[in-house]
Scaffold this motif. Sequence first.
Motif, PDB file in Angstrom:
ATOM      1  N   PRO A 250       0.803  -1.230   0.000  1.00 57.36           N
ATOM      2  CA  PRO A 250       0.000   0.000   0.000  1.00 57.36           C
ATOM      3  C   PRO A 250       0.832   1.275   0.000  1.00 57.36           C
ATOM      4  CG  PRO A 250      -0.263  -1.214   2.077  1.00 57.36           C
ATOM      5  CD  PRO A 250       0.519  -2.092   1.155  1.00 57.36           C
ATOM      6  N   VAL A 251       2.012   1.234   0.615  1.00 56.81           N
ATOM      7  CA  VAL A 251       2.860   2.434   0.614  1.00 56.81           C
ATOM      8  C   VAL A 251       3.378   2.677  -0.802  1.00 56.81           C
ATOM      9  CG1 VAL A 251       4.936   3.506   1.537  1.00 56.81           C
ATOM     10  CG2 VAL A 251       3.488   2.127   3.032  1.00 56.81           C
ATOM     11  N   ARG A 254       0.671   4.155  -2.850  1.00 56.59           N
ATOM     12  CA  ARG A 254       0.434   5.571  -2.528  1.00 56.59           C
ATOM     13  C   ARG A 254       1.458   6.438  -3.271  1.00 56.59           C
ATOM     14  NH1 ARG A 254      -3.198   9.052   0.147  1.00 56.59           N
ATOM     15  NH2 ARG A 254      -4.230   7.092  -0.165  1.00 56.59           N
ATOM     16  N   GLU A 257       0.715   6.466  -6.983  1.00 53.77           N
ATOM     17  CA  GLU A 257      -0.447   7.292  -7.289  1.00 53.77           C
ATOM     18  C   GLU A 257      -0.057   8.772  -7.284  1.00 53.77           C
ATOM     19  OE1 GLU A 257      -3.669   6.653  -4.619  1.00 53.77           O
ATOM     20  OE2 GLU A 257      -5.106   7.684  -5.916  1.00 53.77           O
ATOM     21  N   LYS A 261      -0.238  11.483 -10.233  1.00 51.45           N
ATOM     22  CA  LYS A 261      -0.930  12.767 -10.057  1.00 51.45           C
ATOM     23  C   LYS A 261       0.001  13.947 -10.377  1.00 51.45           C
ATOM     24  CE  LYS A 261      -4.439  11.463  -6.646  1.00 51.45           C
ATOM     25  NZ  LYS A 261      -4.705  11.382  -5.184  1.00 51.45           N
ATOM     26  N   LEU A 415      11.539   6.203   4.029  1.00 47.63           N
ATOM     27  CA  LEU A 415      12.356   5.310   4.860  1.00 47.63           C
ATOM     28  C   LEU A 415      12.390   3.956   4.183  1.00 47.63           C
ATOM     29  CD1 LEU A 415      10.882   6.030   8.399  1.00 47.63           C
ATOM     30  CD2 LEU A 415      13.117   6.736   7.574  1.00 47.63           C
ATOM     31  N   GLY A 417      13.438   0.277   5.144  1.00 48.87           N
ATOM     32  CA  GLY A 417      13.822  -0.372   6.393  1.00 48.87           C
ATOM     33  C   GLY A 417      13.872   0.696   7.458  1.00 48.87           C
ATOM     34  N   GLU A 442       6.135   8.678   0.265  1.00 52.44           N
ATOM     35  CA  GLU A 442       4.824   8.433   0.862  1.00 52.44           C
ATOM     36  C   GLU A 442       4.405   9.564   1.791  1.00 52.44           C
ATOM     37  OE1 GLU A 442       7.607   7.141   1.592  1.00 52.44           O
ATOM     38  OE2 GLU A 442       7.783   6.355   3.636  1.00 52.44           O
ATOM     39  N   ARG A 443       5.350  10.412   2.161  1.00 49.30           N
ATOM     40  CA  ARG A 443       5.014  11.488   3.097  1.00 49.30           C
ATOM     41  C   ARG A 443       5.140  12.867   2.477  1.00 49.30           C
ATOM     42  NH1 ARG A 443       4.730   9.349   8.432  1.00 49.30           N
ATOM     43  NH2 ARG A 443       5.325   7.171   8.320  1.00 49.30           N
ATOM     44  N   LEU A 474      11.873  14.957   8.492  1.00 49.82           N
ATOM     45  CA  LEU A 474      10.774  14.065   8.884  1.00 49.82           C
ATOM     46  C   LEU A 474      11.286  12.631   9.040  1.00 49.82           C
ATOM     47  CD1 LEU A 474       7.721  14.479   9.233  1.00 49.82           C
ATOM     48  CD2 LEU A 474       7.448  13.807   6.847  1.00 49.82           C
TER      49      LEU A 474
END
Lengths: 511, 291
Positions: A250-251, A254, A257, A261, A415, A417, A442-443, A474
Amino acid sequence: MKNQLGREIPEAIAKNRLLYAGAFGTEPTMRRYAPQVKRILPGQSKLVDNIEDVFKKIPVKSGMTLSFHHHLRNGDGVLNMVLDTAARLGIKDLKIAASSIFPVHAPLIEHIKNGVVTELDTNYMSGVVAQAISHGILAKPVTMRTHGGRARAIECGQLKIDVAFVAAPAADDYGNINGTQGLAACGSLGYAIPDAEYAEHVVAITDHLEEYPLTPVSIEQTRVDYVVKVDSIGDPKGIVSGTTKITKDPVGLRIAENAAKTIEAAGLIRDGFSFQTGAGGASLAAAYFVRQMMEKKGVTGSFALGGITGYMVEMLESGLFKKLLDVQGFDLEAGRSIAKNPNHMEISANFYASAFNSGSAVNRLDAVILGATEIDTDFNVNVVTGSDGVIMGGSGGHSDAAAGAKVTIIVSNLLRGRLPIIVDHVLTATTPGETVDVVVTERGIAVNPLRPELKEQLLQAGLPVREIHELKELAEKMAGVPKQIETGDRVVAVVEYRDGTVIDTVRQVKD
Amino acid sequence: MDLRRTMLFIPGNNPAMLQNGGVFGADSVILDLEDAVAPNEKDAARQLIGNALRTCDYGMSEKVVRINPLDTYGVQDIKAIVPCGPAALLVPKVECPEDIKSAAECIAAVESAGSQVKIVALLETPKGIAEAYQIATADTRLVALALGAEDYTAALGAKRTKEGREIYAARMAVINAAAAAGIQSIDTPFTDANDEEGLLKDTAFAKEVGFKGKLSINPRQIDAIHSVFNPTDSDIAWAQKVLAAIRKAKAEGSGVASLNGKMVDLPVVNRAKTMLHLAYRLGMVEEVAEA
């Protein structure tokens, strides 16, 4: 000496080479290389019984440069076969110019130890050979090029090939070759084409002899001197690239996607769209989302480029792209399609990505999605060394596509691991930051400050845009600041940018 | 009003998923100590979740932990988890008001001063459904009732289908009890992660009958569920017209507002306001003008 990216290049290496001076900062000054002109008389045969006899006919001598293509990937049997012959005949000091080196090429290590091979020139290497190189097995540094850079170096006479051994999935007895027939069919033979064009001697090694004249022809009889029939040129199972399925992570989805976009926000999902993406799970997933956008908008793209997968073939066949430009097929579907569909076109490495010709296809790309092992806050990307400093890849077409495309997107987990992927300085600069537009994690999405208009477009589209320093912080907040990778001083590889300048070096890892 | 369009389950024994739970944009993440975790792994999962609550960035997502039922490991879970600062606990297999009251007492015993951990009750047995209203009004910590249809239909002996006729009554019981108690109702998850069309249909139905959100078992479902619960452009336009009609009536000194010839009464105004507040929360409108 420091190059334009601030990378310290040791004097001994810098003295014979040009240093990186910007993605388009170095212009060509040479003429194209011309191999010896030859002839063959009517009635003369090119068929030779075995590789040893070819060695004697040419003759292959110590100190020569032998070249190989990597279309059979981890199933390749030809490189090992040829070097075993060289070892048996007592030939030493060979330079091996293989477009990529895979785990299957492990016997190279013995040949290096025994002095049969003393120099390597490649665009990508993974597995035990890459590890041995990182640990300093070879006295001379390996030259690591881009796919376009290799074609350029061959055409410009910087990589002079004495003998090109072309693994030929199908050939006839007069040297016509294609990659679409036979047991080891691999589709496009794009990376072998410059070798065949410019080598002093060209040898087709095949396990599938067809009646003359073979059609279609990828490499023509006019450039091929000898044909050798062997039992097998490789293991078809190893030819299919490892990851040609869309990720279920799922990551990864994301990230994919958001990459799609980004392309949409840049206004590129429109008729005439041109696109390149890799065969990895996340890259393919990006293709999936791009496809949905194209379908929703009723857009017909112009072409998809690069390594081609079955997924791209599906997009061609359903009318989403008008053409595929295929330098390398990643799976059986790609091979099946290129054999029968005139809109699925085989292209050479030169056509694909060379910086020094009158136009390569990467220059016509709207968007490319690429991976990274590390990215720094100047957007420089490392795809050569891993988190332990060991060589685990190479540019391949990475730097070429990044330089050519209107929008270059790097996708990566923030990240991996426990390791933050965004750092202050990448260990090995491979693709320069000035050619990288967007980093998607992802972030959040970071846009290169050189592209303020693109940043504005992404913000308008409501995408989660953040500064690259913010993303780095982050990641470090969650995982801590990674320790610097400690390397030795000795240079084990010189990383050439696509124009032939030195962009960085790889140092030996500490044992 | 807290937004709980999606409440996403994250397995409590999967460090990578715990670390990344915040990136999918779910309104709530439910770090799961119950079904996702084998009995001999409960200790380890409590530690993992405790650390995740303290250190991971879940962004805008509300941090919820599904504990085990109180008669198994639930009390230990509360003791370990509450001090780590979750926003809410999802209490499973709730069957009577006492289940909520006991949970609330256990929470109060270990909660640090000034914090108020909320409770979401998961109703997943016939008895829980039958007692829905009593449960909904059991304690002020309770902010939502959620329906767990898999266990419920198993207990009924009914076959669980995508159409969901077998859970219609249970859904309505949960929605009505929650509405009567002034709290939210959250629908059961749609369990086929590969059927996006089915998910959209099921979610549209849930919204139509009054649910305020949906449990989710896969991050890939989040965007689809949000797309259903989010107000549409025409919803927003309608709500703005309603409030404009009210303003006009007030300005004219009239007690009765009308829109397209129909009287605009208080429930309609409230629905319009709720809609606009949601749109505002989601950044779909710049501001909410007062009626």
